[in-house]
Enzyme design. Structure first.
Site, PDB file in Angstrom:
ATOM      1  N   PHE A 125      22.418  -0.239 -21.391  1.00  0.00           N
ATOM      2  CA  PHE A 125      22.674   1.313 -21.269  1.00  0.00           C
ATOM      3  C   PHE A 125      21.326   1.901 -21.349  1.00  0.00           C
ATOM      4  CE2 PHE A 125      26.968   0.431 -23.514  1.00  0.00           C
ATOM      5  CZ  PHE A 125      27.385   0.140 -22.206  1.00  0.00           C
ATOM      6  N   HIS A 126      21.273   3.353 -20.428  1.00  0.00           N
ATOM      7  CA  HIS A 126      20.324   4.110 -20.529  1.00  0.00           C
ATOM      8  C   HIS A 126      21.204   5.508 -20.646  1.00  0.00           C
ATOM      9  CE1 HIS A 126      21.685   4.767 -16.638  1.00  0.00           C
ATOM     10  NE2 HIS A 126      21.152   3.583 -16.122  1.00  0.00           N
ATOM     11  N   ASP A 185      25.020   6.534  -7.439  1.00  0.00           N
ATOM     12  CA  ASP A 185      25.850   5.649  -6.524  1.00  0.00           C
ATOM     13  C   ASP A 185      26.842   6.451  -5.840  1.00  0.00           C
ATOM     14  OD1 ASP A 185      24.709   2.804  -7.351  1.00  0.00           O
ATOM     15  OD2 ASP A 185      25.427   3.367  -9.284  1.00  0.00           O
ATOM     16  N   HIS A 217      24.323   6.238 -18.719  1.00  0.00           N
ATOM     17  CA  HIS A 217      25.500   5.817 -19.177  1.00  0.00           C
ATOM     18  C   HIS A 217      26.072   6.417 -20.405  1.00  0.00           C
ATOM     19  CE1 HIS A 217      23.518   1.874 -17.647  1.00  0.00           C
ATOM     20  NE2 HIS A 217      24.754   1.746 -17.044  1.00  0.00           N
TER      21      HIS A 217
HETATM   22  O1  PAF Z   1      28.052   1.248 -11.327  1.00  0.00           O
HETATM   23  C1  PAF Z   1      28.344   0.323 -11.769  1.00  0.00           C
HETATM   24  O2  PAF Z   1      27.787  -0.040 -12.810  1.00  0.00           O
HETATM   25  C2  PAF Z   1      29.277  -1.060 -11.207  1.00  0.00           C
HETATM   26  O3  PAF Z   1      29.165  -0.805  -9.715  1.00  0.00           O
HETATM   27  C3  PAF Z   1      30.525  -0.721 -11.910  1.00  0.00           C
HETATM   28  C4  PAF Z   1      31.419   0.607 -11.373  1.00  0.00           C
HETATM   29  C5  PAF Z   1      30.701  -0.997 -13.264  1.00  0.00           C
HETATM   30  C6  PAF Z   1      31.663  -1.979 -11.347  1.00  0.00           C
HETATM   31  O4  PAF Z   1      30.965  -3.111 -11.488  1.00  0.00           O
END
Ligand code: PAF
Length: 281
Positions: free
Chosen positions: A33-34, A150, A37
């Site tokens: 985590f950063h 993402d 998150h």
């Molecule tokens: O974004 C992520 O960390 C991953 O692609 C996820 C959504 C947890 C799926 O493994």
């Protein structure tokens, strides 16, 4: 904070919480985590009475030559951070529990993976869509929270949730950046100090493109070339893609109109980094 390692235990807990009238939010993660998150967890706490965090490095979204085995991990630290954010339960399954012997079911996607990261990571989004579907079935959240670094992943999940009539609200959160602009990522931990400096070319490219657009440049080829020349001049970099595209379909646009997604992926040393911005003008 509860920690569940099997789908059955996680499902039983979620069902009981829902029966008691609680609302559940899910933050799916691969751990390490950063602050990005943690911002998703804060949002999850705001939107539901119970926050569930899943922590699973999903093998099906990694290609053969990618960093699955090297992916950074510090589970004890992650658990402490999740607890400090007010998480009610963590789902922490093993690979064998998620993909037991004989596993053979995957979510097939249409055209969204044929753009951006999907071009150089052909199995990635199928793996993401599959694991996210499994996590939704296991945790049964009302709401699920994803980061927009993402961007393509968020679009794939929105599309999949709508197409498959999943009764889950998908919430996207803004990219969290270091003070100098670098988008936070667990993969930043791979960078040497010199590469870390070079990595700033991603966020700087977004600034440059935005300035060009605001100054009236609408031709994607011209903008793309300016960014390419800039990134190529930075040490340790290798461009994967630079794309100006429609934020919904992710189709490339020749002429920029508002809103436009500028997305890029650049290898810095051995580390592949991504960043993006939706430019509205
Ligand atoms: O974004 C992520 O960390 C991953 O692609 C996820 C959504 C947890 C799926 O493994």
């Amino acid at each position: 904070m509860k920690v569940f390692k099997t789908p059955r235990d996680m499902q039983d807990w979620s069902e009981e919480e829902r029966r008691q009238g609680e609302t559940l939010s899910l933050v799916p993660t691969m751990g390490y985590f950063h602050d990005g998150h943690l911002s998703l967890m804060k949002k999850g706490r705001e939107l539901a009475s119970r926050l569930v965090v899943s922590l699973f490095v999903n093998p099906t979204q990694f290609g053969a030559n990618e960093d699955l085995d090297a992916y950074p991990s510090n589970i004890q630290r992650d658990l402490a951070l999740a607890e400090a954010e007010g998480t009610s339960a963590v789902f922490l399954p093993s690979r064998d529990v998620m993909y037991p012997q004989g596993y053979q079911t995957y979510v097939e996607l249409g055209s969204l993976p044929a753009h951006l990261c999907g071009l150089s990571r052909p199995v990635h989004f199928r793996g993401v869509a599959t694991v996210v579907t499994k996590l939704f079935n296991i945790v049964q959240p009302h709401t699920a929270i994803f980061g927009s670094k993402d961007f393509q992943q968020l679009q794939v999940i929105r599309r999949m949730t709508a197409d498959l009539n999943m009764n889950i609200r998908i919430v996207g959160c803004p990219i969290v950046r270091e003070a100098d602009g670098l988008a936070m990522s667990s993969r930043n931990s791979y960078l040497t100090p010199e590469e870390r400096r070079s990595a700033l070319c991603l966020s700087r490219s977004l600034d440059k493109a935005e300035t060009l657009v605001r100054n009236g440049e609408k031709n994607s080829t011209v903008i793309g070339k300016a960014l390419r020349d800039f990134i190529d001049s930075v040490a340790f970099t290798e461009i994967d893609y630079i794309s100006l595209c429609d934020p919904e379909s992710l189709e490339e646009v020749a002429e920029v109109s508002s809103p436009v997604l500028l997305a890029l992926a650049v290898k810095v040393g051995k580390t592949r980094l991504i960043d993006n911005r939706v430019i509205v003008f």
